[in-house]
Enzyme design. Structure first.
Site, PDB file in Angstrom:
ATOM      1  N   LYS A 102      -1.286  49.715 -75.761  1.00  0.00           N
ATOM      2  CA  LYS A 102      -1.255  48.464 -76.536  1.00  0.00           C
ATOM      3  C   LYS A 102      -2.567  48.248 -77.285  1.00  0.00           C
ATOM      4  O   LYS A 102      -2.573  47.971 -78.483  1.00  0.00           O
ATOM      5  CB  LYS A 102      -0.970  47.263 -75.610  1.00  0.00           C
ATOM      6  CG  LYS A 102       0.335  47.367 -74.850  1.00  0.00           C
ATOM      7  CD  LYS A 102       0.608  46.147 -73.991  1.00  0.00           C
ATOM      8  CE  LYS A 102      -0.379  45.918 -72.857  1.00  0.00           C
ATOM      9  NZ  LYS A 102      -0.330  46.963 -71.794  1.00  0.00           N
ATOM     10  N   ARG A 149       3.402  37.524 -70.182  1.00  0.00           N
ATOM     11  CA  ARG A 149       3.471  38.447 -69.059  1.00  0.00           C
ATOM     12  C   ARG A 149       4.340  37.930 -67.921  1.00  0.00           C
ATOM     13  O   ARG A 149       4.499  38.610 -66.916  1.00  0.00           O
ATOM     14  CB  ARG A 149       2.058  38.618 -68.532  1.00  0.00           C
ATOM     15  CG  ARG A 149       1.633  40.063 -68.407  1.00  0.00           C
ATOM     16  CD  ARG A 149       0.164  40.002 -68.133  1.00  0.00           C
ATOM     17  NE  ARG A 149      -0.368  41.225 -67.685  1.00  0.00           N
ATOM     18  CZ  ARG A 149      -1.136  42.006 -68.446  1.00  0.00           C
ATOM     19  NH1 ARG A 149      -1.392  41.696 -69.690  1.00  0.00           N
ATOM     20  NH2 ARG A 149      -1.651  43.087 -67.932  1.00  0.00           N
ATOM     21  N   ARG A 172      -9.812  56.495 -68.858  1.00  0.00           N
ATOM     22  CA  ARG A 172     -10.129  55.575 -69.961  1.00  0.00           C
ATOM     23  C   ARG A 172     -11.590  55.125 -69.905  1.00  0.00           C
ATOM     24  O   ARG A 172     -12.159  54.916 -68.846  1.00  0.00           O
ATOM     25  CB  ARG A 172      -9.239  54.336 -69.892  1.00  0.00           C
ATOM     26  CG  ARG A 172      -9.692  53.261 -70.893  1.00  0.00           C
ATOM     27  CD  ARG A 172      -8.678  52.189 -71.094  1.00  0.00           C
ATOM     28  NE  ARG A 172      -8.358  51.467 -69.887  1.00  0.00           N
ATOM     29  CZ  ARG A 172      -7.432  50.519 -69.839  1.00  0.00           C
ATOM     30  NH1 ARG A 172      -6.739  50.208 -70.923  1.00  0.00           N
ATOM     31  NH2 ARG A 172      -7.172  49.899 -68.704  1.00  0.00           N
ATOM     32  N   ARG A 189     -13.267  50.293 -66.639  1.00  0.00           N
ATOM     33  CA  ARG A 189     -12.813  48.998 -66.139  1.00  0.00           C
ATOM     34  C   ARG A 189     -12.620  49.005 -64.625  1.00  0.00           C
ATOM     35  O   ARG A 189     -12.135  49.966 -64.067  1.00  0.00           O
ATOM     36  CB  ARG A 189     -11.514  48.592 -66.836  1.00  0.00           C
ATOM     37  CG  ARG A 189     -11.772  47.859 -68.122  1.00  0.00           C
ATOM     38  CD  ARG A 189     -10.527  47.644 -68.953  1.00  0.00           C
ATOM     39  NE  ARG A 189      -9.374  47.147 -68.218  1.00  0.00           N
ATOM     40  CZ  ARG A 189      -8.197  46.883 -68.795  1.00  0.00           C
ATOM     41  NH1 ARG A 189      -8.056  47.067 -70.095  1.00  0.00           N
ATOM     42  NH2 ARG A 189      -7.189  46.451 -68.080  1.00  0.00           N
ATOM     43  N   ARG A 247      -0.970  47.233 -60.508  1.00  0.00           N
ATOM     44  CA  ARG A 247      -0.691  46.680 -61.847  1.00  0.00           C
ATOM     45  C   ARG A 247       0.680  47.124 -62.345  1.00  0.00           C
ATOM     46  O   ARG A 247       1.404  46.346 -62.963  1.00  0.00           O
ATOM     47  CB  ARG A 247      -1.778  47.116 -62.837  1.00  0.00           C
ATOM     48  CG  ARG A 247      -3.100  46.374 -62.613  1.00  0.00           C
ATOM     49  CD  ARG A 247      -4.279  47.119 -63.216  1.00  0.00           C
ATOM     50  NE  ARG A 247      -4.159  47.275 -64.653  1.00  0.00           N
ATOM     51  CZ  ARG A 247      -4.823  48.204 -65.350  1.00  0.00           C
ATOM     52  NH1 ARG A 247      -5.637  49.047 -64.735  1.00  0.00           N
ATOM     53  NH2 ARG A 247      -4.683  48.269 -66.646  1.00  0.00           N
TER      54      ARG A 247
HETATM   55  P1  AP5 Z   1      -4.868  51.430 -73.931  1.00  0.00           P
HETATM   56  O1  AP5 Z   1      -4.604  51.349 -75.392  1.00  0.00           O
HETATM   57  O2  AP5 Z   1      -6.148  50.911 -73.414  1.00  0.00           O
HETATM   58  O3  AP5 Z   1      -3.605  50.824 -73.124  1.00  0.00           O
HETATM   59  P2  AP5 Z   1      -3.195  49.316 -72.854  1.00  0.00           P
HETATM   60  O4  AP5 Z   1      -1.701  49.258 -72.952  1.00  0.00           O
HETATM   61  O5  AP5 Z   1      -3.982  48.393 -73.703  1.00  0.00           O
HETATM   62  O6  AP5 Z   1      -3.593  49.205 -71.323  1.00  0.00           O
HETATM   63  P3  AP5 Z   1      -4.321  48.028 -70.516  1.00  0.00           P
HETATM   64  O7  AP5 Z   1      -4.753  48.629 -69.218  1.00  0.00           O
HETATM   65  O8  AP5 Z   1      -5.335  47.353 -71.337  1.00  0.00           O
HETATM   66  O9  AP5 Z   1      -3.113  47.086 -70.265  1.00  0.00           O
HETATM   67  P4  AP5 Z   1      -3.015  45.958 -69.231  1.00  0.00           P
HETATM   68  O10 AP5 Z   1      -1.802  45.264 -69.691  1.00  0.00           O
HETATM   69  O11 AP5 Z   1      -2.990  46.417 -67.825  1.00  0.00           O
HETATM   70  O12 AP5 Z   1      -4.411  45.194 -69.327  1.00  0.00           O
HETATM   71  P5  AP5 Z   1      -4.842  43.799 -69.922  1.00  0.00           P
HETATM   72  O13 AP5 Z   1      -6.182  43.948 -70.454  1.00  0.00           O
HETATM   73  O14 AP5 Z   1      -3.774  43.224 -70.764  1.00  0.00           O
HETATM   74  O15 AP5 Z   1      -4.723  52.982 -73.538  1.00  0.00           O
HETATM   75  C1  AP5 Z   1      -4.941  53.424 -72.210  1.00  0.00           C
HETATM   76  C2  AP5 Z   1      -5.581  54.826 -72.219  1.00  0.00           C
HETATM   77  O16 AP5 Z   1      -4.663  55.753 -72.792  1.00  0.00           O
HETATM   78  C3  AP5 Z   1      -6.847  54.925 -73.084  1.00  0.00           C
HETATM   79  O17 AP5 Z   1      -7.747  55.801 -72.467  1.00  0.00           O
HETATM   80  C4  AP5 Z   1      -6.351  55.491 -74.409  1.00  0.00           C
HETATM   81  O18 AP5 Z   1      -7.358  56.236 -75.074  1.00  0.00           O
HETATM   82  C5  AP5 Z   1      -5.207  56.391 -73.945  1.00  0.00           C
HETATM   83  N1  AP5 Z   1      -4.112  56.486 -74.914  1.00  0.00           N
HETATM   84  C6  AP5 Z   1      -3.593  55.476 -75.687  1.00  0.00           C
HETATM   85  N2  AP5 Z   1      -2.572  55.934 -76.437  1.00  0.00           N
HETATM   86  C7  AP5 Z   1      -2.441  57.267 -76.133  1.00  0.00           C
HETATM   87  C8  AP5 Z   1      -1.530  58.286 -76.580  1.00  0.00           C
HETATM   88  N3  AP5 Z   1      -0.570  58.027 -77.483  1.00  0.00           N
HETATM   89  N4  AP5 Z   1      -1.673  59.517 -76.056  1.00  0.00           N
HETATM   90  C9  AP5 Z   1      -2.639  59.799 -75.123  1.00  0.00           C
HETATM   91  N5  AP5 Z   1      -3.530  58.866 -74.656  1.00  0.00           N
HETATM   92  C10 AP5 Z   1      -3.406  57.613 -75.150  1.00  0.00           C
HETATM   93  O19 AP5 Z   1      -4.896  42.892 -68.602  1.00  0.00           O
HETATM   94  C11 AP5 Z   1      -5.866  43.086 -67.611  1.00  0.00           C
HETATM   95  C12 AP5 Z   1      -5.756  42.015 -66.542  1.00  0.00           C
HETATM   96  O20 AP5 Z   1      -6.023  40.712 -67.125  1.00  0.00           O
HETATM   97  C13 AP5 Z   1      -4.381  41.852 -65.883  1.00  0.00           C
HETATM   98  O21 AP5 Z   1      -4.194  42.756 -64.825  1.00  0.00           O
HETATM   99  C14 AP5 Z   1      -4.449  40.396 -65.426  1.00  0.00           C
HETATM  100  O22 AP5 Z   1      -5.222  40.264 -64.266  1.00  0.00           O
HETATM  101  C15 AP5 Z   1      -5.178  39.705 -66.568  1.00  0.00           C
HETATM  102  N6  AP5 Z   1      -4.274  39.225 -67.630  1.00  0.00           N
HETATM  103  C16 AP5 Z   1      -4.269  39.621 -68.936  1.00  0.00           C
HETATM  104  N7  AP5 Z   1      -3.318  38.987 -69.630  1.00  0.00           N
HETATM  105  C17 AP5 Z   1      -2.700  38.156 -68.739  1.00  0.00           C
HETATM  106  C18 AP5 Z   1      -1.611  37.235 -68.851  1.00  0.00           C
HETATM  107  N8  AP5 Z   1      -0.967  37.056 -70.015  1.00  0.00           N
HETATM  108  N9  AP5 Z   1      -1.239  36.558 -67.741  1.00  0.00           N
HETATM  109  C19 AP5 Z   1      -1.879  36.725 -66.564  1.00  0.00           C
HETATM  110  N10 AP5 Z   1      -2.906  37.587 -66.380  1.00  0.00           N
HETATM  111  C20 AP5 Z   1      -3.307  38.293 -67.466  1.00  0.00           C
HETATM  112 MG    MG Z   2      -5.442  46.867 -73.324  1.00  0.00          MG
END
Ligand code: AP5
Ligand code: MG
Length: 217
Positions: free
Chosen positions: A14, A92, A131, A164, A175
């Site tokens: 994402k 979410r 990552r 992270r 997660r």
């Molecule tokens: P990346 O692009 O970083 O993936 P992502 O989908 O953004 O993954 P996240 O871990 O950020 O998602 P998340 O939903 O768990 O975290 P968030 O920050 O929202 O890519 C991942 C890796 O893959 C990278 O190394 C990249 O280089 C590689 N990659 C990408 N595309 C590729 C491809 N095509 N091929 C190969 N490699 C590739 O949330 C974190 C925490 O915040 C949650 O756990 C929760 O505690 C809190 N939180 C956030 N939002 C909410 C909400 N709405 N409600 C409640 N709690 C929340």
């Molecule tokens: Mg992300």
């Protein structure tokens, strides 16, 4: 206006795709994860409240993220250089989706498309373990396939990259479970209301970007 939701499990790409779509479609990238991590890094009262919840891979409360979203959507409206928003990591829970509907009803806005990135669990675990993230400009790297030019340093802004806290194997597994239990059911909420495009997120970053651009054009 174009308002999009980028949906998919942790590590599905994402953040990586949002960085590109933001520029190609002039959208404001709104990531609740990035906003919360900023609060943790700045040690604000909000940051102190959410730090341990995030490190455990659990969700923070709906009220907290809704307040962040309300502000970010209002800021997008006030910014004429942006043609809409791109939500990443929100909504979410079904409750968050319902609250977003209410909020958009009041401001007379709508979600135009939902893009779902589909990636299998083994690939996700491999991606997240390798990552590295920029705490400043939020650029995303991967030691296996997208390493930074200088080890440990962001190509774009020169800041030191971080691993992270929630990218440890036990936390990644939790997660993914939280996603299946609380987040995936949101798609049923939107079925028949908003067009949903499913994209194979297991391909290269460029291929995935192209598939998304074709889907929303
Ligand atoms: P990346 O692009 O970083 O993936 P992502 O989908 O953004 O993954 P996240 O871990 O950020 O998602 P998340 O939903 O768990 O975290 P968030 O920050 O929202 O890519 C991942 C890796 O893959 C990278 O190394 C990249 O280089 C590689 N990659 C990408 N595309 C590729 C491809 N095509 N091929 C190969 N490699 C590739 O949330 C974190 C925490 O915040 C949650 O756990 C929760 O505690 C809190 N939180 C956030 N939002 C909410 C909400 N709405 N409600 C409640 N709690 C929340
Ligand atoms: Mg992300």
């Amino acid at each position: 206006m174009m308002n999009l939701i980028l949906f998919g499990p942790p590590g599905s790409g994402k953040g990586t795709q949002a960085e590109r779509l933001r520029d190609s479609f002039s959208l404001r990238h709104i990531s609740t994860g990035d906003l919360l991590r900023d609060a943790v890094a700045r040690k604000t009262p909000l940051g102190k409240k959410v730090e341990s919840i995030m490190a455990a891979g659990e969700l923070v409360s709906d009220e907290i993220v809704l307040e962040l979203i309300r502000e970010a959507i209002a800021a997008t409206k006030a910014d004429r250089s942006r043609k809409g928003w791109l939500l990443d990591g929100f909504p979410r829970t079904v409750g968050q989706a319902q609250s977003l509907d209410g909020l958009l009803g009041k401001t007379n806005e709508a979600i135009d498309e939902i893009i779902v990135l589909e990636v299998d669990r083994d690939a996700i675990i491999r991606r997240l373990s390798n990552r590295r993230s920029c705490p400043q400009c939020k650029a995303v790297y991967n030691l296996l396939n997208m390493p930074p030019v200088r080890e440990g340093i962001c190509n774009k802004c020169g800041k030191e990259l971080i691993h992270r806290k929630d990218d440890r194997p036990e936390t990644i597994a939790n997660r993914l479970d939280v996603y299946e239990a609380q987040t995936a059911p949101i798609l049923e909420h939107y079925e028949d209301k908003v067009p949903i495009h499913r994209v194979d997120g297991g391909r290269t970053v460029d291929e995935v970007t192209r598939a998304i651009e074709n889907a929303v054009r």
